[in-house]
Write a protein that holds these residues in place. Sequence first.
Motif, PDB file in Angstrom:
ATOM      1  N   UNK A 148       0.844  -1.189   0.000  1.00 25.13           N
ATOM      2  CA  UNK A 148       0.000   0.000   0.000  1.00 25.13           C
ATOM      3  C   UNK A 148       0.878   1.235   0.000  1.00 25.13           C
ATOM      4  N   UNK A 149       0.356   2.301  -0.570  1.00 23.18           N
ATOM      5  CA  UNK A 149       1.143   3.509  -0.712  1.00 23.18           C
ATOM      6  C   UNK A 149       1.625   3.654  -2.140  1.00 23.18           C
ATOM      7  N   UNK A 150       2.362   4.696  -2.387  1.00 24.33           N
ATOM      8  CA  UNK A 150       2.783   4.988  -3.755  1.00 24.33           C
ATOM      9  C   UNK A 150       3.989   4.153  -4.145  1.00 24.33           C
ATOM     10  N   UNK A 151       3.869   3.460  -5.237  1.00 29.98           N
ATOM     11  CA  UNK A 151       4.991   2.724  -5.816  1.00 29.98           C
ATOM     12  C   UNK A 151       5.155   3.174  -7.252  1.00 29.98           C
ATOM     13  N   UNK A 152       6.191   2.691  -7.895  1.00 30.18           N
ATOM     14  CA  UNK A 152       6.403   3.004  -9.302  1.00 30.18           C
ATOM     15  C   UNK A 152       7.041   1.809  -9.970  1.00 30.18           C
ATOM     16  N   UNK A 153       7.111   1.859 -11.294  1.00 26.68           N
ATOM     17  CA  UNK A 153       7.684   0.749 -12.045  1.00 26.68           C
ATOM     18  C   UNK A 153       9.155   0.561 -11.713  1.00 26.68           C
ATOM     19  N   UNK A 154       9.778   1.550 -11.130  1.00 31.85           N
ATOM     20  CA  UNK A 154      11.194   1.475 -10.801  1.00 31.85           C
ATOM     21  C   UNK A 154      11.446   0.868  -9.422  1.00 31.85           C
ATOM     22  N   UNK A 155      10.392   0.502  -8.716  1.00 31.84           N
ATOM     23  CA  UNK A 155      10.578  -0.081  -7.390  1.00 31.84           C
ATOM     24  C   UNK A 155      11.156  -1.496  -7.502  1.00 31.84           C
ATOM     25  N   UNK A 156      11.969  -1.854  -6.545  1.00 25.93           N
ATOM     26  CA  UNK A 156      12.438  -3.225  -6.369  1.00 25.93           C
ATOM     27  C   UNK A 156      11.724  -3.796  -5.145  1.00 25.93           C
ATOM     28  N   UNK A 157      11.228  -5.023  -5.292  1.00 24.71           N
ATOM     29  CA  UNK A 157      10.534  -5.703  -4.210  1.00 24.71           C
ATOM     30  C   UNK A 157      11.272  -6.996  -3.919  1.00 24.71           C
ATOM     31  N   UNK A 158      11.457  -7.294  -2.658  1.00 22.62           N
ATOM     32  CA  UNK A 158      12.234  -8.470  -2.313  1.00 22.62           C
ATOM     33  C   UNK A 158      11.628  -9.300  -1.204  1.00 22.62           C
ATOM     34  N   UNK A 159      12.073 -10.537  -1.150  1.00 23.66           N
ATOM     35  CA  UNK A 159      11.776 -11.440  -0.028  1.00 23.66           C
ATOM     36  C   UNK A 159      13.107 -11.803   0.638  1.00 23.66           C
ATOM     37  N   UNK A 160      13.098 -11.732   1.954  1.00 31.39           N
ATOM     38  CA  UNK A 160      14.228 -12.162   2.756  1.00 31.39           C
ATOM     39  C   UNK A 160      13.720 -13.162   3.792  1.00 31.39           C
ATOM     40  N   UNK A 161      14.645 -13.881   4.404  1.00 31.62           N
ATOM     41  CA  UNK A 161      14.261 -14.783   5.479  1.00 31.62           C
ATOM     42  C   UNK A 161      15.319 -14.745   6.579  1.00 31.62           C
ATOM     43  N   UNK A 162      14.865 -15.053   7.772  1.00 26.71           N
ATOM     44  CA  UNK A 162      15.773 -15.044   8.914  1.00 26.71           C
ATOM     45  C   UNK A 162      15.400 -16.170   9.857  1.00 26.71           C
ATOM     46  N   UNK A 163      16.365 -17.065  10.056  1.00 31.62           N
ATOM     47  CA  UNK A 163      16.206 -18.162  11.002  1.00 31.62           C
ATOM     48  C   UNK A 163      16.767 -17.740  12.347  1.00 31.62           C
ATOM     49  N   UNK A 164      16.342 -18.358  13.440  1.00 33.79           N
ATOM     50  CA  UNK A 164      16.840 -17.993  14.772  1.00 33.79           C
ATOM     51  C   UNK A 164      18.359 -18.085  14.838  1.00 33.79           C
ATOM     52  N   UNK A 165      18.986 -17.037  15.346  1.00 32.03           N
ATOM     53  CA  UNK A 165      20.424 -17.038  15.500  1.00 32.03           C
ATOM     54  C   UNK A 165      21.200 -16.776  14.233  1.00 32.03           C
TER      55      UNK A 165
END
Length: 125
Positions: A24-41
Amino acid sequence: VQLQASGGGLVQAGGSLTLSCVVSGRTSSNYAMGWFRQAPGKEREFVAALKWGGSITVYEDSVKGRFTISRNNAKNTMYLQMNELRPEDTAGYYCSSRVGWVAGGPRRSAEYTDWGQGTQVTVSS
């Protein structure tokens, strides 16, 4: 930009899950979207990224061929389809965004400015 991730859960090894990230909010075609993950420790690690206004996608090597990142611009939603899940995929998964794409894709968490809350994925053996 506000991000809301969902779709995590408990799955057996070899199973599948699809994560969603509503933007939500303003985005543009130049935006990069990512997924990250973090395990305990462990440190937060890159999983996949896409350019919001195009077909460019990049993946971390261990998920190539198993995970697919995609988006639905009309729904302002990004997805992470995860197949052939392994116990080592267990982590909190976070979606993120930033202005601008870089060659090879932005892969460091410090490169992203906006983050959603995590959604937990647990893969049992």
